[in-house]
Design a protein around this motif. Sequence first.
Motif, mmCIF file in Angstrom:
data_model
loop_
_atom_site.group_PDB
_atom_site.id
_atom_site.type_symbol
_atom_site.label_atom_id
_atom_site.label_comp_id
_atom_site.label_asym_id
_atom_site.label_seq_id
_atom_site.Cartn_x
_atom_site.Cartn_y
_atom_site.Cartn_z
ATOM 1 N N ASP A 12 0.851 -1.188 0.000
ATOM 2 C CA ASP A 12 0.000 0.000 0.000
ATOM 3 C C ASP A 12 0.892 1.245 0.000
ATOM 4 N N ILE A 13 0.309 2.416 0.081
ATOM 5 C CA ILE A 13 1.087 3.653 -0.016
ATOM 6 C C ILE A 13 2.060 3.794 1.153
ATOM 7 N N ASP A 14 1.692 3.316 2.343
ATOM 8 C CA ASP A 14 2.612 3.384 3.483
ATOM 9 C C ASP A 14 3.803 2.443 3.300
ATOM 10 N N ASP A 15 3.555 1.267 2.749
ATOM 11 C CA ASP A 15 4.661 0.359 2.438
ATOM 12 C C ASP A 15 5.574 0.989 1.389
ATOM 13 N N LEU A 16 4.974 1.634 0.399
ATOM 14 C CA LEU A 16 5.762 2.301 -0.636
ATOM 15 C C LEU A 16 6.610 3.407 -0.024
ATOM 16 N N ARG A 29 10.941 6.996 6.242
ATOM 17 C CA ARG A 29 9.846 7.054 5.276
ATOM 18 C C ARG A 29 9.870 8.399 4.579
ATOM 19 N N VAL A 30 9.519 8.389 3.328
ATOM 20 C CA VAL A 30 9.338 9.644 2.607
ATOM 21 C C VAL A 30 7.902 10.117 2.845
ATOM 22 N N SER A 31 7.604 11.328 2.443
ATOM 23 C CA SER A 31 6.257 11.860 2.671
ATOM 24 C C SER A 31 5.229 11.129 1.817
ATOM 25 N N ARG A 32 4.005 11.160 2.273
ATOM 26 C CA ARG A 32 2.900 10.531 1.538
ATOM 27 C C ARG A 32 2.736 11.199 0.172
ATOM 28 N N SER A 33 2.866 12.522 0.114
ATOM 29 C CA SER A 33 2.688 13.212 -1.166
ATOM 30 C C SER A 33 3.786 12.830 -2.155
ATOM 31 N N ALA A 39 4.262 7.098 -7.424
ATOM 32 C CA ALA A 39 3.325 6.071 -7.882
ATOM 33 C C ALA A 39 2.523 6.521 -9.099
ATOM 34 N N SER A 40 2.452 7.830 -9.318
ATOM 35 C CA SER A 40 1.698 8.360 -10.452
ATOM 36 C C SER A 40 2.550 8.555 -11.697
#
Length: 76
Positions: A12-16, A29-33, A39-40
């Motif tokens: 998921d995005i947190d794993d990414l 961890r890098v930021s969610r944004s 991912a986009s």
Amino acid sequence: MISRAELRTLVDIDDLRSLLGAGTARRERVSRSYATSVASRKGFPDPLIDHPRLRLWRRIDVEAWLDSNRPGWRAG
């Protein structure tokens, strides 16, 4: 249909976020944004599940992309 075993291998995005930060000195961890923007990008694997509130990718696809686009990410 997705098997239970396959569900355990999805990212998921947190794993990414964690995977993208793995190559950093402190493995942060890098930021969610930032993870969302990666991912986009064109060439990033398409999600297996793409829902407005949840996107899941196959770990093997994400790791292959990281190997090609983020050399040294495993060494962090």
